[in-house]
Scaffold this motif. Structure first.
Motif, PDB file in Angstrom:
ATOM      1  N   THR A 167       0.826  -1.203   0.000  1.00  8.98           N
ATOM      2  CA  THR A 167       0.000   0.000   0.000  1.00  8.98           C
ATOM      3  C   THR A 167       0.866   1.261   0.000  1.00  8.98           C
ATOM      4  O   THR A 167       0.356   2.357  -0.232  1.00  8.98           O
ATOM      5  CB  THR A 167      -0.929   0.020   1.222  1.00  8.98           C
ATOM      6  N   LEU A 168       2.175   1.095   0.273  1.00  7.29           N
ATOM      7  CA  LEU A 168       3.105   2.222   0.236  1.00  7.29           C
ATOM      8  C   LEU A 168       4.516   1.681   0.011  1.00  7.29           C
ATOM      9  O   LEU A 168       4.930   0.726   0.670  1.00  7.29           O
ATOM     10  CB  LEU A 168       3.070   3.010   1.553  1.00  7.29           C
ATOM     11  N   VAL A 169       5.239   2.309  -0.908  1.00  5.76           N
ATOM     12  CA  VAL A 169       6.646   1.989  -1.144  1.00  5.76           C
ATOM     13  C   VAL A 169       7.465   3.238  -0.846  1.00  5.76           C
ATOM     14  O   VAL A 169       7.162   4.329  -1.323  1.00  5.76           O
ATOM     15  CB  VAL A 169       6.892   1.529  -2.599  1.00  5.76           C
ATOM     16  N   LEU A 170       8.509   3.080  -0.033  1.00  2.00           N
ATOM     17  CA  LEU A 170       9.444   4.159   0.281  1.00  2.00           C
ATOM     18  C   LEU A 170      10.759   3.855  -0.423  1.00  2.00           C
ATOM     19  O   LEU A 170      11.332   2.781  -0.235  1.00  2.00           O
ATOM     20  CB  LEU A 170       9.675   4.256   1.794  1.00  2.00           C
ATOM     21  N   ALA A 171      11.231   4.794  -1.229  1.00  2.87           N
ATOM     22  CA  ALA A 171      12.423   4.561  -2.048  1.00  2.87           C
ATOM     23  C   ALA A 171      13.459   5.645  -1.807  1.00  2.87           C
ATOM     24  O   ALA A 171      13.151   6.744  -1.340  1.00  2.87           O
ATOM     25  CB  ALA A 171      12.050   4.526  -3.534  1.00  2.87           C
ATOM     26  N   GLU A 172      14.711   5.316  -2.130  1.00  2.00           N
ATOM     27  CA  GLU A 172      15.795   6.293  -2.118  1.00  2.00           C
ATOM     28  C   GLU A 172      15.874   6.961  -3.491  1.00  2.00           C
ATOM     29  O   GLU A 172      15.410   6.410  -4.497  1.00  2.00           O
ATOM     30  CB  GLU A 172      17.131   5.605  -1.824  1.00  2.00           C
ATOM     31  N   ALA A 173      16.509   8.123  -3.550  1.00  2.00           N
ATOM     32  CA  ALA A 173      16.709   8.798  -4.830  1.00  2.00           C
ATOM     33  C   ALA A 173      17.552   7.948  -5.774  1.00  2.00           C
ATOM     34  O   ALA A 173      17.485   8.108  -6.994  1.00  2.00           O
ATOM     35  CB  ALA A 173      17.376  10.153  -4.604  1.00  2.00           C
ATOM     36  N   THR A 174      18.333   7.027  -5.214  1.00  6.90           N
ATOM     37  CA  THR A 174      19.201   6.165  -6.023  1.00  6.90           C
ATOM     38  C   THR A 174      18.551   4.835  -6.390  1.00  6.90           C
ATOM     39  O   THR A 174      19.174   4.023  -7.068  1.00  6.90           O
ATOM     40  CB  THR A 174      20.501   5.877  -5.250  1.00  6.90           C
ATOM     41  N   THR A 175      17.323   4.601  -5.936  1.00  2.00           N
ATOM     42  CA  THR A 175      16.657   3.343  -6.253  1.00  2.00           C
ATOM     43  C   THR A 175      16.362   3.269  -7.751  1.00  2.00           C
ATOM     44  O   THR A 175      15.906   4.235  -8.356  1.00  2.00           O
ATOM     45  CB  THR A 175      15.345   3.208  -5.465  1.00  2.00           C
ATOM     46  N   GLY A 176      16.605   2.140  -8.350  1.00  2.00           N
ATOM     47  CA  GLY A 176      16.360   1.964  -9.781  1.00  2.00           C
ATOM     48  C   GLY A 176      16.188   0.489 -10.085  1.00  2.00           C
ATOM     49  O   GLY A 176      16.085  -0.339  -9.170  1.00  2.00           O
ATOM     50  N   PRO A 177      16.163   0.133 -11.345  1.00  8.74           N
ATOM     51  CA  PRO A 177      16.195   1.043 -12.494  1.00  8.74           C
ATOM     52  C   PRO A 177      14.900   1.844 -12.617  1.00  8.74           C
ATOM     53  O   PRO A 177      13.881   1.486 -12.038  1.00  8.74           O
ATOM     54  CB  PRO A 177      16.385   0.098 -13.676  1.00  8.74           C
ATOM     55  N   ALA A 178      14.974   2.908 -13.420  1.00 10.51           N
ATOM     56  CA  ALA A 178      13.819   3.790 -13.563  1.00 10.51           C
ATOM     57  C   ALA A 178      12.599   3.039 -14.073  1.00 10.51           C
ATOM     58  O   ALA A 178      11.461   3.342 -13.689  1.00 10.51           O
ATOM     59  CB  ALA A 178      14.166   4.950 -14.503  1.00 10.51           C
ATOM     60  N   GLU A 179      12.829   2.034 -14.925  1.00 12.84           N
ATOM     61  CA  GLU A 179      11.710   1.255 -15.467  1.00 12.84           C
ATOM     62  C   GLU A 179      10.965   0.519 -14.365  1.00 12.84           C
ATOM     63  O   GLU A 179       9.729   0.430 -14.379  1.00 12.84           O
ATOM     64  CB  GLU A 179      12.215   0.251 -16.508  1.00 12.84           C
ATOM     65  N   ALA A 180      11.714  -0.005 -13.393  1.00 15.88           N
ATOM     66  CA  ALA A 180      11.084  -0.741 -12.299  1.00 15.88           C
ATOM     67  C   ALA A 180      10.286   0.205 -11.414  1.00 15.88           C
ATOM     68  O   ALA A 180       9.157  -0.105 -11.001  1.00 15.88           O
ATOM     69  CB  ALA A 180      12.151  -1.474 -11.487  1.00 15.88           C
ATOM     70  N   VAL A 181      10.848   1.368 -11.124  1.00 10.25           N
ATOM     71  CA  VAL A 181      10.129   2.357 -10.323  1.00 10.25           C
ATOM     72  C   VAL A 181       8.862   2.790 -11.053  1.00 10.25           C
ATOM     73  O   VAL A 181       7.784   2.887 -10.454  1.00 10.25           O
ATOM     74  CB  VAL A 181      11.041   3.567 -10.034  1.00 10.25           C
ATOM     75  N   GLY A 182       8.970   2.995 -12.355  1.00 10.09           N
ATOM     76  CA  GLY A 182       7.801   3.371 -13.142  1.00 10.09           C
ATOM     77  C   GLY A 182       6.745   2.284 -13.165  1.00 10.09           C
ATOM     78  O   GLY A 182       5.536   2.572 -13.155  1.00 10.09           O
TER      79      GLY A 182
END
Length: 341
Positions: free
Chosen positions: A137-152
């Protein structure tokens, strides 16, 4: 002999971990070893590697809308199934008293309460499929978390994802706690945890010896022997802030290093001339302990190498800049202000 091209390539790989050194140190979260502050020069390891949750646990007041570090406004409607994508963020969530709502971990979340959770992130690379399979229900990520495709992909599935700015200095501790607490709808608990943490940090600073002459020069070395990664910390490494707070001088910064990490060379170490060398415990293990560390070109010839003054703090806590940073400072103060092993 260390070859610069190979080290530069290894550095690029390391910086994919980027805030490894500013919030998530351990490379192997399944070692089963405690990851509290510990010292080669005599620091004591806690009986168990645990975080200390607030009690009673707060009840999230949701929904809330918060600004993500990537410029998005994110509305959080539920915090029943939380996925923090770094060890540092996990530590804050658990310390706020909401650990029973966490359903996954990053490999660097090695403290006892999180150790049995499924791993969905390694070296800041997240598996979107693994995250989504847990119905967060909520994901907390770092600015360095990737790849961008996975975050998207996570966002495209409709999951609220809040990005946090990296913590690279002691002054970031309170800000990080406040931002995580705001995203979870528990600002009052965040204020309580921030005040507790800052009070303990100040108490740790009071243990710094006074009037002992020149401050010890401390060089932070990031070591991964199995990957041939040997780096000297400089300005912005994260360790510089801790060393200064513990009453030392960052030898890399004092020698003129203006970037966070640079490959170790005999010349750089000679210029840094550290009285004490600070390492992560798994990094020290990866090069064969103190004896192996002294075989790295240039280390043995430093004042620290000659005196075998090696300070060690466990990877899972050293640069988290979170609720256990006071234990890091306590360990550093003890280790850098005394004689060799």
């Amino acid at each position: 002999m260390l070859r610069a091209p190979r080290l530069v390539g290894a550095l690029a790989g390391l910086l994919a971990l980027a805030t490894v050194l500013t919030g998530c140190g351990a490379a192997d979260g399944n070692s089963g070893k405690p990851s509290g502050a510990s010292g080669t020069t005599g620091g004591q390891r806690p009986a168990a590697d645990r975080v200390e949750p607030l009690t009673p646990a707060p009840a999230p007041g949701l929904p809330v809308t918060v600004r993500s570090a990537d410029g998005r406004d994110v509305t959080v409607n539920g915090a029943d199934r939380i996925v923090p994508l770094s060890g540092s963020l996990s530590e804050i969530v658990f310390s706020l008293g909401l650990g029973n709502r966490v359903v996954a971990r990053d490999i660097t979340a090695t403290f006892e309460q999180a150790r049995e959770l499924p791993v969905v992130t390694r070296a800041h690379d997240v598996s979107a499929e693994s995250v989504l399979s847990l119905r967060p229900t909520l994901v907390l990520a770092e600015a360095t978390t990737g790849p961008a495709e996975a975050v998207g992909q996570i966002r495209a599935a409709g999951v609220p994802l809040v990005v946090l700015d990296p913590a690279k200095k002691l002054g970031d501790v309170g800000t990080r706690i406040d931002k995580v607490a705001a995203a979870l709808g528990v600002p009052a608990a965040g204020k309580e945890l921030r005040e507790r943490t800052e009070s303990r940090i100040e108490a740790a600073k009071r243990n710094i010896p006074r009037d002992t002459g020149e401050k010890p020069r401390v060089a932070f070395l990031y070591l991964r022997g199995s990957a041939s990664v040997y780096l000297l910390g400089g300005a912005g490494s994260g360790a510089d802030s801790l060393i200064e707070a513990a009453g030392g001088v960052d030898a890399g910064v004092a020698s003129g290093l203006r970037k966070d990490f640079t490959p170790i060379t005999s010349e750089a170490l000679a210029k840094a001339a550290p009285d004490v060398i600070l390492v992560m415990s798994k990094g020290l293990d990866s090069v064969g302990g103190v004896d192996g560390l002294l075989k790295i070109p240039g280390v043995r010839e430093t004042p620290a190498g000659l005196d075998r003054r090696i300070a060690s703090v466990d990877d899972g806590v050293l640069l988290n800049f979170g609720p256990r940073t006071d234990t890091v400072l306590t360990s550093l103060v003890e280790q850098i202000h005394k004689g060799g092993a």
